[in-house]
Motif scaffolding. Structure first.
Motif, short mmCIF file in Angstrom:
data_model
loop_
_atom_site.label_atom_id
_atom_site.label_comp_id
_atom_site.label_asym_id
_atom_site.label_seq_id
_atom_site.Cartn_x
_atom_site.Cartn_y
_atom_site.Cartn_z
N GLU A 1 0.87 -1.17 0.00
CA GLU A 1 0.00 0.00 0.00
C GLU A 1 0.91 1.22 0.00
O GLU A 1 1.74 1.40 0.89
N PHE A 2 0.77 2.06 -1.01
CA PHE A 2 1.60 3.25 -1.12
C PHE A 2 0.88 4.42 -0.47
O PHE A 2 -0.27 4.70 -0.79
N VAL A 3 1.59 5.10 0.44
CA VAL A 3 1.02 6.21 1.20
C VAL A 3 1.93 7.42 1.00
O VAL A 3 3.15 7.33 1.20
N PHE A 4 1.32 8.55 0.63
CA PHE A 4 2.11 9.77 0.45
C PHE A 4 2.62 10.25 1.80
O PHE A 4 1.86 10.34 2.77
N ASP A 5 3.90 10.55 1.88
CA ASP A 5 4.55 10.96 3.12
C ASP A 5 4.40 12.47 3.30
O ASP A 5 5.02 13.25 2.60
N GLU A 6 3.57 12.85 4.26
CA GLU A 6 3.30 14.27 4.52
C GLU A 6 4.37 14.90 5.40
O GLU A 6 4.41 16.12 5.56
N SER A 7 5.26 14.12 5.98
CA SER A 7 6.19 14.65 6.97
C SER A 7 7.19 15.64 6.38
O SER A 7 7.61 16.57 7.06
N ILE A 8 7.56 15.48 5.13
CA ILE A 8 8.52 16.41 4.52
C ILE A 8 7.87 17.77 4.32
O ILE A 8 8.47 18.81 4.61
N GLU A 9 6.63 17.78 3.83
CA GLU A 9 5.91 19.05 3.68
C GLU A 9 5.70 19.71 5.04
O GLU A 9 5.84 20.93 5.17
N TYR A 10 5.39 18.92 6.05
CA TYR A 10 5.19 19.45 7.39
C TYR A 10 6.50 20.04 7.92
O TYR A 10 6.51 21.12 8.53
N GLY A 11 7.62 19.36 7.67
CA GLY A 11 8.92 19.87 8.08
C GLY A 11 9.26 21.19 7.41
O GLY A 11 9.81 22.10 8.05
N LYS A 12 8.95 21.30 6.12
CA LYS A 12 9.19 22.57 5.42
C LYS A 12 8.34 23.69 5.99
O LYS A 12 8.80 24.83 6.11
N LYS A 13 7.11 23.37 6.34
CA LYS A 13 6.22 24.38 6.92
C LYS A 13 6.77 24.88 8.26
O LYS A 13 6.81 26.09 8.52
N ILE A 14 7.22 23.96 9.10
CA ILE A 14 7.80 24.33 10.39
C ILE A 14 9.06 25.16 10.19
O ILE A 14 9.29 26.16 10.88
N GLU A 15 9.89 24.76 9.23
CA GLU A 15 11.12 25.51 8.94
C GLU A 15 10.81 26.93 8.50
O GLU A 15 11.48 27.89 8.92
#
Length: 116
Positions: free
Chosen positions: A89-103
């Motif tokens: 099951e392929f799941v899009f990883d939201e953590s990178i976008e979230y990390g950019k937002k925090i940065e």
């Protein structure tokens, strides 16, 4: 988590990345990066987390990965030395976008502090 599952997950990340880069012919899948893999303890299912280079093609990439999951699983059967290859099951990883937002928020706070 067991050492065996850790080994299987890291091997799956490596093999799926290679298959996506070199063996899958779909152009929507060419710029996919596999970031993580989580396999259930009974090895029946695996969630494969991925990101894409072009966020505009996120939906097309998700559809292409779903269509190619059978081919990818078959290739994994040939490459990995495990009795049963899990359903993918392929799941899009939201953590990178979230990390950019925090940065960006942190940079904005620092720039306000410098202005004062």
């Amino acid at each position: 988590m067991s050492i065996k599952l850790d080994r299987i997950e890291s091997n799956m990340i490596k093999e799926i990345s290679y298959i996506l880069a070199n063996e899958v012919k779909d152009k929507d899948i060419k710029f996919v990066t596999v970031t993580d893999c989580r396999v259930t303890s009974d090895l029946s299912y695996a969630k494969v987390y991925y990101t894409v280079l072009n966020m505009d093609k996120k939906i097309e990439t998700a559809k292409a990965l779903k269509n190619a999951s059978g081919f990818i699983r078959k290739e994994l059967m040939d490459r990995m030395d495990i009795r049963y290859t899990p359903e993918l099951e392929f799941v899009f990883d939201e953590s990178i976008e979230y990390g950019k937002k925090i940065e960006n928020i942190i940079e904005e706070i620092h720039s306000k502090d410098v202005e004062k």
